[in-house]
Design an enzyme around this catalytic site. Structure first.
Site, short mmCIF file in Angstrom:
data_model
loop_
_atom_site.label_atom_id
_atom_site.label_comp_id
_atom_site.label_asym_id
_atom_site.label_seq_id
_atom_site.Cartn_x
_atom_site.Cartn_y
_atom_site.Cartn_z
N ASP A 13 0.81 -1.23 0.00
CA ASP A 13 0.00 0.00 0.00
C ASP A 13 0.84 1.27 0.00
O ASP A 13 0.44 2.30 0.56
CB ASP A 13 -0.97 0.01 1.21
N LYS A 16 1.83 1.94 -5.19
CA LYS A 16 2.34 1.32 -6.43
C LYS A 16 1.42 1.57 -7.61
O LYS A 16 1.88 1.78 -8.73
CB LYS A 16 2.51 -0.20 -6.22
N GLY A 40 -4.57 -4.39 -3.73
CA GLY A 40 -5.57 -3.36 -4.01
C GLY A 40 -4.80 -2.12 -4.40
O GLY A 40 -4.16 -1.50 -3.55
N HIS A 41 -4.78 -1.81 -5.69
CA HIS A 41 -3.98 -0.69 -6.19
C HIS A 41 -4.92 0.42 -6.64
O HIS A 41 -5.76 0.22 -7.51
CB HIS A 41 -3.08 -1.13 -7.35
N GLN A 223 1.83 -6.24 -3.13
CA GLN A 223 2.32 -6.33 -1.74
C GLN A 223 3.62 -5.52 -1.55
O GLN A 223 3.73 -4.47 -2.11
CB GLN A 223 2.51 -7.79 -1.31
#
Ligand code: GDP
Ligand code: IMO
Ligand code: MG
Length: 427
Positions: A13, A16, A40-41, A223
């Site tokens: 988080d 990225k 979750g991007h 990650q």
């Protein structure tokens, strides 16, 4: 310009998605090489916000070919709903390439993930519950299902039978759950075959040919370094290799092709799930970072644990990834503190330690040694160049750079694409 890797330098988080999207307009391919929809991007383009879980963030750049590499674990229902969600918002997803060798997250992998966590009780990892660990376990155990298996019903049935043979014993006898029927799983998986068919390809060949033709390939990590199965805070990690080497195995590209490795680094630290976190804050400062930084998980909606910047971790990330650059994100969130503590070393059992200890026990005992840096009050969200930043913000960035061991080549001052200070060009 051959291949670049962009990866998380902390516990995920870091931003990225934003960084990938920023480069997406100038590269030919963006490739996910590990992880799955545990990621979750977030990408913010103008007034539009996108949350991507499985698709590479390059999908939002029209000239860019998005690729899901062999090292990724794919939940077909999540992939198809992510694609249709984007299509409904007018995003063209037709260029997507999906490796036929990527492993599939089956419904029983998701069940095993959830049941195992429940069984662990207080010792749980705090996984995202998306079946990531059990799917990689099946891959390593050689009972995994791959995308290409969807196109041979007899092989698929045999493989699902083999995988469920032992799992059903465990589910029924150990966890007191109902057995999972082979035909139901096979039927569900076969239902995805035609829908995924247009995307399935030999991505290793495509990417290597692209590199031969001097195309620019960007690998987007999921990650982060400290969640790496080998180099992270094991066992509180994910089950893949987000570190730079993972890009080679997870996409089938040799290390000689990679010229640049960019570590995405938050100006403070966050972590989701269980595990050690030396600079974690349990006070008002932690609450303020969470509130101002909007630190809530994109995938599970859990509150992120927040703490001050940890230079020991940043140095470690530089070393294990061979980082050439950092992209420092969320500097704007730190506006308003009179003084900002930065962890420069640990104290472990009375001794000062400069580098991340390899021993899990030592790391659990690590107490941060802080240096105080002067803060700033000016709004920095409109800053376009390094010189636009207040003197104390410049000094904060310079101090972090010196402590972390690689140049800070870009600074994020807001979530939007253009809310970025570019110092050295990445391309
Ligand atoms: P990822 O998983 O590494 O892609 O990061 P996430 O998307 O899970 O979390 C990063 C969050 O910070 C997202 O909400 C981004 O929109 C936001 N973000 C990224 N860069 C910046 C920045 O420089 N400033 C601010 N304020 N927000 C940012
Ligand atoms: P992005 O790509 C932050 C964490 C989970 C848990 C551990 C194992 O958005 O940075 P898993 O479901 O992978 O088996 O969970 O890893 N985790 C993440 N934390 N960002 C992520 O992804 C994460 N993906 C997994 O919270 O602690
Ligand atoms: Mg995220």
């Amino acid at each position: 310009m051959p291949a670049l890797v962009l990866l998380g330098a902390q516990w995920g988080d870091e931003g990225k998605g934003k960084a990938t999207d920023l480069l997406g307009g100038s590269v030919d391919y963006v490739v996910r090489y590990q992880g799955g929809n545990n990621a979750g991007h977030t990408v913010v383009v103008g007034d539009q916000k996108y949350a991507l879980h499985l698709l590479p963030s390059g999908i939002l750049s029209p000239g860019c070919t998005p690729v899901i590499g062999n090292g990724v674990v794919v939940d077909p229902s999540v992939l198809l709903s992510e694609l249709s969600g984007l299509n409904e918002r007018g995003v063209d997803t037709s260029k997507l390439l999906l490796s036929g060798n990527a492993h599939i997250i089956t419904p029983y992998n998701v069940t095993v993930d959830k049941v195992t966590e429940r069984f662990l009780g207080k010792r749980k990892i705090g996984t995202t519950g998306r079946g990531i660990g059990p799917t990689y376990a099946d891959k390593i155990n050689r009972v995994g299902i791959r995308v290409q298996d969807l196109y041979d019903e007899s092989i698929l049935t045999q493989k699902v039978e083999a995988a469920l043979d032992v799992k059903n014993q465990i589910l029924t006898k150990l966890y007191n759950r109902r057995a999972i029927a082979v035909d139901q799983v096979v039927e569900e998986l076969l239902g995805y075959a035609d829908k995924l068919a247009p995307y399935v390809s030999d991505t290793v060949l495509v990417l290597n040919q692209a590199l031969e033709e001097d195309k620019v390939v960007l690998f987007e990590g999921g990650q982060g370094t400290l969640l790496d199965i080998d180099h992270g805070t094991y066992p509180f990690v994910t089950s893949s290799n987000p570190t730079a080497g993972g890009a080679c195995t997870g996409a089938g590209v040799g290390p000689t092709k990679i010229s640049r490795v960019i570590g995405i680094l938050k100006a403070y630290t966050t972590r989701v799930g269980a595990g050690p976190f030396p600079t974690e804050l349990f006070d008002e400062d932690g609450e303020a970072l969470r509130r101002i930084g909007g630190e809530r998980g994109v995938t599970t909606g859990r509150d992120r644990r927040c703490g001050w910047f940890d230079a020991v971790i940043a140095r470690y990330a530089t070393r294990v990834n061979g980082l050439t650059d950092f992209f420092l994100t969320k500097l704007d969130v730190l506006t308003g503190w009179e003084q900002i503590p930065v962890c420069v070393a640990y104290e472990i059992d009375g001794k000062r330690v400069e580098e991340l200890p390899y021993s899990q026990t030592d790391f659990h005992h690590a107490k941060p040694v802080y240096e105080m840096l002067p803060g700033w009050n000016e709004d920095i969200s409109k800053a376009k160049t390094f010189a636009d930043l207040p003197k104390n913000a410049q000094a904060y960035v310079k101090a972090l750079e010196e402590m972390s061991g690689a140049p800070i080549s870009a600074i994020g001052v807001g979530p939007g694409r253009d809310e970025t200070i570019e110092i050295n060009s990445f391309l």
